[in-house]
Design an enzyme around this catalytic site. Structure first.
Site, PDB file in Angstrom:
ATOM      1  CB  SER A 217      -0.866  -0.005   1.268  1.00  0.00           C
ATOM      2  OG  SER A 217      -1.362   1.286   1.551  1.00  0.00           O
TER       3      SER A 217
ATOM      4  CE1 TYR B 254      -3.678   0.480   4.152  1.00  0.00           C
ATOM      5  CE2 TYR B 254      -4.911  -1.505   4.622  1.00  0.00           C
ATOM      6  CZ  TYR B 254      -4.339  -0.642   3.717  1.00  0.00           C
ATOM      7  OH  TYR B 254      -4.422  -0.907   2.363  1.00  0.00           O
TER       8      TYR B 254
HETATM    9  P1  NAP Z   1     -11.815  -5.318  -0.301  1.00  0.00           P
HETATM   10  O1  NAP Z   1     -12.601  -4.817  -1.458  1.00  0.00           O
HETATM   11  O2  NAP Z   1     -12.231  -4.987   1.084  1.00  0.00           O
HETATM   12  O3  NAP Z   1     -11.611  -6.923  -0.445  1.00  0.00           O
HETATM   13  C1  NAP Z   1     -10.894  -7.578   0.545  1.00  0.00           C
HETATM   14  C2  NAP Z   1     -10.962  -9.054   0.256  1.00  0.00           C
HETATM   15  O4  NAP Z   1     -10.233  -9.760   1.267  1.00  0.00           O
HETATM   16  C3  NAP Z   1     -12.369  -9.605   0.268  1.00  0.00           C
HETATM   17  O5  NAP Z   1     -12.475 -10.638  -0.724  1.00  0.00           O
HETATM   18  C4  NAP Z   1     -12.488 -10.243   1.660  1.00  0.00           C
HETATM   19  O6  NAP Z   1     -13.461 -11.258   1.596  1.00  0.00           O
HETATM   20  C5  NAP Z   1     -11.070 -10.769   1.841  1.00  0.00           C
HETATM   21  N1  NAP Z   1     -10.657 -10.969   3.239  1.00  0.00           N
HETATM   22  C6  NAP Z   1     -10.588 -10.040   4.228  1.00  0.00           C
HETATM   23  N2  NAP Z   1     -10.141 -10.602   5.360  1.00  0.00           N
HETATM   24  C7  NAP Z   1      -9.927 -11.923   5.093  1.00  0.00           C
HETATM   25  C8  NAP Z   1      -9.475 -13.031   5.858  1.00  0.00           C
HETATM   26  N3  NAP Z   1      -9.165 -12.906   7.159  1.00  0.00           N
HETATM   27  N4  NAP Z   1      -9.372 -14.232   5.259  1.00  0.00           N
HETATM   28  C9  NAP Z   1      -9.699 -14.378   3.959  1.00  0.00           C
HETATM   29  N5  NAP Z   1     -10.129 -13.364   3.161  1.00  0.00           N
HETATM   30  C10 NAP Z   1     -10.239 -12.157   3.744  1.00  0.00           C
HETATM   31  O7  NAP Z   1     -10.318  -4.774  -0.427  1.00  0.00           O
HETATM   32  P2  NAP Z   1      -9.533  -4.192  -1.703  1.00  0.00           P
HETATM   33  O8  NAP Z   1      -9.714  -2.723  -1.774  1.00  0.00           O
HETATM   34  O9  NAP Z   1      -9.830  -5.041  -2.904  1.00  0.00           O
HETATM   35  O10 NAP Z   1      -8.033  -4.446  -1.210  1.00  0.00           O
HETATM   36  C11 NAP Z   1      -7.390  -5.674  -1.459  1.00  0.00           C
HETATM   37  C12 NAP Z   1      -5.979  -5.528  -0.927  1.00  0.00           C
HETATM   38  O11 NAP Z   1      -5.383  -4.353  -1.484  1.00  0.00           O
HETATM   39  C13 NAP Z   1      -5.932  -5.339   0.593  1.00  0.00           C
HETATM   40  O12 NAP Z   1      -4.786  -5.969   1.108  1.00  0.00           O
HETATM   41  C14 NAP Z   1      -5.790  -3.818   0.744  1.00  0.00           C
HETATM   42  O13 NAP Z   1      -5.159  -3.464   1.962  1.00  0.00           O
HETATM   43  C15 NAP Z   1      -4.912  -3.509  -0.434  1.00  0.00           C
HETATM   44  N6  NAP Z   1      -4.970  -2.134  -0.920  1.00  0.00           N
HETATM   45  C16 NAP Z   1      -6.158  -1.559  -1.247  1.00  0.00           C
HETATM   46  C17 NAP Z   1      -6.129  -0.249  -1.761  1.00  0.00           C
HETATM   47  C18 NAP Z   1      -7.376   0.482  -2.155  1.00  0.00           C
HETATM   48  O14 NAP Z   1      -7.308   1.717  -2.324  1.00  0.00           O
HETATM   49  N7  NAP Z   1      -8.522  -0.187  -2.310  1.00  0.00           N
HETATM   50  C19 NAP Z   1      -4.931   0.420  -1.926  1.00  0.00           C
HETATM   51  C20 NAP Z   1      -3.738  -0.213  -1.533  1.00  0.00           C
HETATM   52  C21 NAP Z   1      -3.768  -1.493  -1.041  1.00  0.00           C
HETATM   53  P3  NAP Z   1     -14.264 -11.762   2.941  1.00  0.00           P
HETATM   54  O15 NAP Z   1     -14.608 -10.505   3.720  1.00  0.00           O
HETATM   55  O16 NAP Z   1     -15.437 -12.509   2.421  1.00  0.00           O
HETATM   56  O17 NAP Z   1     -13.298 -12.620   3.675  1.00  0.00           O
HETATM   57  C1  GCO Z   2      -7.109   5.098   3.582  1.00  0.00           C
HETATM   58  C2  GCO Z   2      -7.195   4.162   2.402  1.00  0.00           C
HETATM   59  C3  GCO Z   2      -5.811   3.725   2.002  1.00  0.00           C
HETATM   60  C4  GCO Z   2      -5.914   2.817   0.820  1.00  0.00           C
HETATM   61  C5  GCO Z   2      -4.591   2.346   0.365  1.00  0.00           C
HETATM   62  C6  GCO Z   2      -3.705   3.441  -0.112  1.00  0.00           C
HETATM   63  O1  GCO Z   2      -8.006   5.044   4.430  1.00  0.00           O
HETATM   64  O2  GCO Z   2      -6.158   5.886   3.600  1.00  0.00           O
HETATM   65  O3  GCO Z   2      -8.013   3.052   2.675  1.00  0.00           O
HETATM   66  O4  GCO Z   2      -5.178   3.103   3.053  1.00  0.00           O
HETATM   67  O5  GCO Z   2      -6.674   1.688   1.134  1.00  0.00           O
HETATM   68  O6  GCO Z   2      -3.972   1.511   1.263  1.00  0.00           O
HETATM   69  O7  GCO Z   2      -2.602   2.868  -0.764  1.00  0.00           O
END
Ligand code: NAP
Ligand code: GCO
Length: 267
Positions: A148, A161
């Site tokens: 992230s 986080y």
């Molecule tokens: P999301 O839409 O909330 O999806 C998260 C996924 O993880 C869901 O499929 C959830 O399914 C699963 N999950 C959560 N806890 C779990 C557990 N204990 N065991 C198994 N599955 C689990 O999140 P996203 O935005 O796609 O993010 C995916 C990854 O990218 C995360 O690591 C997040 O930190 C990272 N990320 C996101 C962003 C952003 O801006 N969206 C940016 C940087 C990094 P269930 O709840 O059904 O288990």
């Molecule tokens: C926040 C956001 C971020 C994104 C991502 C950025 O609350 O600042 O959720 O943390 O998820 O991780 O790279």
């Protein structure tokens, strides 16, 4: 030309995308499937699983879903054994599953802090530890940890986080350091601000219909002046999953529209 295409081919490979039911994980799984990989994914919720299986089928992807909480080592070990029986040993692991809790640190219960670190940092260790023996035996493997921007920067309310994602950056470098000798590449993917359910609370219009201030803030801090989409992660994920990145190890590839490079537009 065929040689360069082969570099990005995943034909014959087995890829596990944790948390691949929707969001970034689903998009990454789509990309790896389109390059030829057999897809395994997991989540905790049967409802999410059922919807995901339908969505994968609609995309023509024969993904196998496993109900598994990645924080539970026994569930993970059983899932990896089931994948080996049903699809083959995992060649590509994407540690994508993750949560965030946006709470001021002084108001955050320690249990909440621990839950975030458990899922976002300890679980990638658990799942990586479960697939490494198979990769070592094969003499080849790819581990991609979804880090992230918060692997590099902090902000209010995301202490757990940021601590977890900062740790995940260093776990990535350490797996590369310890297992690179077995031709295993472990790299990080660092998305910027991506429009998924996880960030919906930061984008949704206010009660009065006005734009969410955080939405405007992120757009002003991003040179490309937009939120990322899960589709923006497809190419970088395929790159790190393929032979094209065989001499890249311990690297965090940021997919952030330049936000980490930019001081932000003058008000
Ligand atoms: P999301 O839409 O909330 O999806 C998260 C996924 O993880 C869901 O499929 C959830 O399914 C699963 N999950 C959560 N806890 C779990 C557990 N204990 N065991 C198994 N599955 C689990 O999140 P996203 O935005 O796609 O993010 C995916 C990854 O990218 C995360 O690591 C997040 O930190 C990272 N990320 C996101 C962003 C952003 O801006 N969206 C940016 C940087 C990094 P269930 O709840 O059904 O288990
Ligand atoms: C926040 C956001 C971020 C994104 C991502 C950025 O609350 O600042 O959720 O943390 O998820 O991780 O790279």
């Amino acid at each position: 030309m065929d040689e360069i295409r082969q570099l990005f081919s995943l034909e014959g490979k087995v890829a596990l995308v944790t948390g691949g039911a929707y969001g970034i994980g689903f998009a990454i799984a789509e990309a790896l499937a389109e390059a030829g990989a057999a897809i395994a994914f997991n989540c905790r919720s049967q409802a999410h699983m059922d919807t995901a299986l339908k969505n994968y089928e609609e995309k023509g992807i024969r993904a196998k879903g496993y109900l598994c909480d990645v924080t539970d080592e026994t569930q993970v070990q059983n899932m990896i054994a089931d994948i080996a029986k049903e699809l083959g040993e995992v060649d590509i692991l994407v540690n994508n599953a993750g949560i965030i809790k946006r709470i001021p640190m002084t108001e955050m219960e320690v249990e909440a802090f621990r839950e975030v670190v458990d899922i976002d940092l300890v679980a990638p260790y658990i799942v990586s530890k479960a697939v490494l023996p198979g990769m070592i035996a094969k003499g080849k493997g790819k581990i991609i940890n979804v880090c992230s921007m918060m692997s590099e920067l902090g902000r209010e309310t995301v202490s757990a986080y940021a601590a977890a994602k900062g740790g995940l950056k260093m776990l990535t470098k350490n797996i590369a350091s310890e297992y690179g000798q077995y031709n295993i590449q472990c790299n990080g993917l660092g998305p910027g601000y991506i429009a998924t359910p996880q960030t919906a609370p930061l984008r949704e219009p206010q009660a009065d219909g006005s734009r969410h201030p955080f939405d405007a803030f992120i757009v002003s801090k991003t040179p490309q002046a937009r939120w990322g989409t899960p589709e923006d992660l497809k190419g970088p994920a395929l790159f790190l999953a393929s032979d094209a990145s065989d001499f890249i190890n311990g690297h965090i590839l940021y997919v952030d529209g330049g936000i980490l490079a930019y001081i932000g537009k003058q008000p």
